[in-house]
Design an enzyme around this catalytic site. Structure first.
Site, mmCIF file in Angstrom:
data_model
loop_
_atom_site.group_PDB
_atom_site.id
_atom_site.type_symbol
_atom_site.label_atom_id
_atom_site.label_comp_id
_atom_site.label_asym_id
_atom_site.label_seq_id
_atom_site.Cartn_x
_atom_site.Cartn_y
_atom_site.Cartn_z
ATOM 1 N N ILE A 201 0.835 -1.207 0.000
ATOM 2 C CA ILE A 201 0.000 0.000 0.000
ATOM 3 C C ILE A 201 0.873 1.261 0.000
ATOM 4 O O ILE A 201 0.634 2.193 -0.775
ATOM 5 C CB ILE A 201 -0.965 -0.005 1.209
ATOM 6 N N SER B 50 -3.744 2.109 8.548
ATOM 7 C CA SER B 50 -3.107 0.794 8.738
ATOM 8 C C SER B 50 -3.861 -0.014 9.798
ATOM 9 O O SER B 50 -4.813 -0.727 9.459
ATOM 10 C CB SER B 50 -1.622 0.957 9.071
ATOM 11 N N ARG B 51 -3.476 0.116 11.049
ATOM 12 C CA ARG B 51 -4.198 -0.514 12.144
ATOM 13 C C ARG B 51 -4.239 0.478 13.300
ATOM 14 O O ARG B 51 -3.260 1.185 13.555
ATOM 15 C CB ARG B 51 -3.514 -1.814 12.599
ATOM 16 N N ASP C 272 -8.790 5.810 9.488
ATOM 17 C CA ASP C 272 -9.747 4.819 8.996
ATOM 18 C C ASP C 272 -9.795 3.633 9.950
ATOM 19 O O ASP C 272 -10.569 2.700 9.755
ATOM 20 C CB ASP C 272 -9.327 4.343 7.593
ATOM 21 N N GLU D 177 -11.606 -0.201 17.804
ATOM 22 C CA GLU D 177 -12.678 -0.185 16.797
ATOM 23 C C GLU D 177 -13.582 -1.410 16.833
ATOM 24 O O GLU D 177 -14.710 -1.358 16.364
ATOM 25 C CB GLU D 177 -12.086 -0.032 15.392
ATOM 26 N N HIS E 21 -13.139 2.083 8.976
ATOM 27 C CA HIS E 21 -12.405 0.978 8.341
ATOM 28 C C HIS E 21 -13.008 0.631 6.971
ATOM 29 O O HIS E 21 -13.389 -0.500 6.713
ATOM 30 C CB HIS E 21 -12.397 -0.264 9.247
ATOM 31 N N PHE F 54 -10.587 -0.522 2.485
ATOM 32 C CA PHE F 54 -10.566 -1.681 1.566
ATOM 33 C C PHE F 54 -11.817 -1.756 0.696
ATOM 34 O O PHE F 54 -11.875 -2.558 -0.232
ATOM 35 C CB PHE F 54 -10.485 -2.982 2.390
HETATM 36 P P1 NAD Z 1 2.758 -4.921 3.543
HETATM 37 O O1 NAD Z 1 3.132 -6.076 4.400
HETATM 38 O O2 NAD Z 1 2.815 -5.066 2.058
HETATM 39 O O3 NAD Z 1 3.682 -3.660 3.925
HETATM 40 C C1 NAD Z 1 3.944 -3.311 5.243
HETATM 41 C C2 NAD Z 1 5.284 -2.611 5.279
HETATM 42 O O4 NAD Z 1 5.522 -2.223 6.627
HETATM 43 C C3 NAD Z 1 6.452 -3.511 4.844
HETATM 44 O O5 NAD Z 1 7.267 -2.843 3.902
HETATM 45 C C4 NAD Z 1 7.202 -3.755 6.137
HETATM 46 O O6 NAD Z 1 8.608 -3.920 5.954
HETATM 47 C C5 NAD Z 1 6.875 -2.485 6.908
HETATM 48 N N1 NAD Z 1 7.102 -2.631 8.335
HETATM 49 C C6 NAD Z 1 6.981 -3.738 9.115
HETATM 50 N N2 NAD Z 1 7.354 -3.467 10.370
HETATM 51 C C7 NAD Z 1 7.730 -2.165 10.398
HETATM 52 C C8 NAD Z 1 8.218 -1.315 11.397
HETATM 53 N N3 NAD Z 1 8.422 -1.756 12.641
HETATM 54 N N4 NAD Z 1 8.498 -0.040 11.075
HETATM 55 C C9 NAD Z 1 8.316 0.414 9.805
HETATM 56 N N5 NAD Z 1 7.860 -0.353 8.803
HETATM 57 C C10 NAD Z 1 7.565 -1.622 9.096
HETATM 58 O O7 NAD Z 1 1.314 -4.456 4.038
HETATM 59 P P2 NAD Z 1 0.226 -3.632 3.219
HETATM 60 O O8 NAD Z 1 -0.624 -4.586 2.459
HETATM 61 O O9 NAD Z 1 0.878 -2.519 2.516
HETATM 62 O O10 NAD Z 1 -0.674 -3.095 4.420
HETATM 63 C C11 NAD Z 1 -0.226 -2.040 5.243
HETATM 64 C C12 NAD Z 1 -1.179 -1.848 6.412
HETATM 65 O O11 NAD Z 1 -2.470 -1.516 5.917
HETATM 66 C C13 NAD Z 1 -1.370 -3.070 7.304
HETATM 67 O O12 NAD Z 1 -1.393 -2.626 8.651
HETATM 68 C C14 NAD Z 1 -2.737 -3.568 6.977
HETATM 69 O O13 NAD Z 1 -3.292 -4.231 8.079
HETATM 70 C C15 NAD Z 1 -3.437 -2.257 6.661
HETATM 71 N N6 NAD Z 1 -4.639 -2.410 5.833
HETATM 72 C C16 NAD Z 1 -5.699 -1.592 6.081
HETATM 73 C C17 NAD Z 1 -6.850 -1.688 5.306
HETATM 74 C C18 NAD Z 1 -8.035 -0.778 5.511
HETATM 75 O O14 NAD Z 1 -9.139 -1.101 5.045
HETATM 76 N N7 NAD Z 1 -7.872 0.357 6.165
HETATM 77 C C19 NAD Z 1 -6.909 -2.654 4.297
HETATM 78 C C20 NAD Z 1 -5.786 -3.443 4.048
HETATM 79 C C21 NAD Z 1 -4.643 -3.310 4.829
#
Ligand code: NAD
Length: 342
Positions: A155, A233-234, A258, A263, A295, A298
């Site tokens: 993302i 993210s979360r 979001d 939540e 949220h 997605f």
């Molecule tokens: P991804 O695994 O592709 O990317 C996550 C990135 O975070 C990776 O590059 C990883 O190296 C990095 N990371 C891990 N630990 C870290 C740290 N301690 N410090 C800095 N960076 C760190 O994940 P993604 O698919 O890009 O998703 C990102 C976030 O979005 C996740 O938290 C996911 O749960 C959330 N998400 C939210 C929704 C929504 O509807 N709002 C939907 C999908 C995903």
């Protein structure tokens, strides 16, 4: 395979049923969240299908295991709500949907950014009430602003691509440097420098023990005055009490969320006739410079189709013993945590 699907909404049924014409799994839909009370609904189902706010802690997993469940199919990317160590010990497999539409979440993040900056949420209400004053609606050009991206995975990299188009200066902090981001001209810096230099900070890392409350009082103290923070993210990546203090002092100029750390008690439900008991959440809603969505990052048609397709494919892969690329392994993510617990 017989699958107990928890936290089912009308849109889950619609998209899962459509995709299931190809897979023919036996899907039983349950509206409640999965927790210790509802786990018994899955008795006799070798698989459960769950979402972000279902509880899969050790007790719930043990109860599922007693009922014969061997597979946890997440219809989301994040797996912070699953005790992977307990799954390992109970011999349960966990599968997820690592990328269903990173565009959906990235675009929603940009939507929050634009709306907060240009105060579109406030302008919408004003105009509907016949108030055409521009007082208090002043924004800033995104062009030339420094945006700090925390987490440049699936993302984060798309957020970087979009913001490059706006002419922003892009900084990033990640434990792993993504060559795709480097090719875009994103500059990797330390977390501290990211906090110091960013006009806008956007969070795209997973929730892990390392990122829990990454945005806390100390971090906020290092940010630029009037910083914009976006979290799609979360929820747990942000310490809610700390951002409330930051908003009250004016240090934080804008907050777009979001996701929210508590939540699971609120989101995805219509609580418009209820007295909401979460005082921190209600305090957040009082700020004019806070924009919260429940949220829905997605929530696009494309993403729902991909989620349904991948979830059912994952279940079929495990059922037939084919190799499944989407298995979540405890040792990959929380080896240290597992060793501490056991
Ligand atoms: P991804 O695994 O592709 O990317 C996550 C990135 O975070 C990776 O590059 C990883 O190296 C990095 N990371 C891990 N630990 C870290 C740290 N301690 N410090 C800095 N960076 C760190 O994940 P993604 O698919 O890009 O998703 C990102 C976030 O979005 C996740 O938290 C996911 O749960 C959330 N998400 C939210 C929704 C929504 O509807 N709002 C939907 C999908 C995903």
């Amino acid at each position: 395979m017989k699958v107990a699907v928890f936290t089912t909404k009308s849109y889950d049924k619609e998209f899962l049923n459509e995709a299931n014409t190809q897979f023919q799994h036996e899907l039983t839909y349950f509206e409640p969240h999965l927790d210790l009370l509802t786990a018994q609904l899955a008795a006799g189902s070798p698989a459960v299908c769950v979402f972000v706010n279902d509880t899969l802690n050790r007790e719930v997993l043990a109860k599922l295991s007693e009922g014969g469940t061997r597979l946890v199919a997440l219809r989301c990317a994040g797996f912070n709500n699953v005790d992977l160590c307990a799954c390992d010990e109970l011999g349960m497999t966990v599968v997820r949907v690592p990328a269903y539409s990173p565009y959906a979440v990235a675009e929603h993040t940009i939507g929050l950014m634009l709306a907060l900056n240009r105060k579109i949420h406030r302008a919408y209400n004003r105009v509907r009430e016949g108030n055409f004053s521009l007082e208090g609606l002043i924004g800033f050009d995104l062009h030339g602003k420094t945006v700090g991206i925390v987490g440049t995975g699936t993302i984060g990299v798309i957020v970087a691509q979009i913001l490059k188009g706006f002419g922003c200066r892009l900084l990033a902090y990640d434990v792993y440097q993504n060559p795709e981001c480097q090719a875009l001209g994103v500059q990797y810096v330390s977390f501290e420098d990211l906090l110091k230099e960013s006009d806008i900070l956007t969070l795209h890392c997973p929730l892990t023990p390392q990122t829990h409350h990454l945005i806390n009082t100390q971090a906020i103290g290092k940010m630029k005055p009037g910083v914009m923070i976006l979290n799609t993210s979360r929820g747990g990546v942000i310490d809610t009490k700390a951002v409330i203090e930051g908003l009250k002092s004016g240090k934080i100029g804008y907050l777009g969320m979001d996701v929210y750390e508590e939540e699971s008690e609120l989101f995805f439900e219509d609580l418009s006739s209820c007295v909401i008991q979460d005082d921190l959440f209600m305090r957040l809603l009082t700020f004019p410079n806070v924009l919260i969505t429940a949220h829905q990052g997605f929530f696009t048609k494309n993403a729902l189709e991909n989620i349904a397709q991948t979830t059912l494919q994952n279940i079929s892969d495990i059922e037939t013993g084919r190799s499944c690329p989407n298995i979540v392994k405890a040792e990959h993510h929380y080896k240290a945590a597992c060793q501490t617990k056991t």
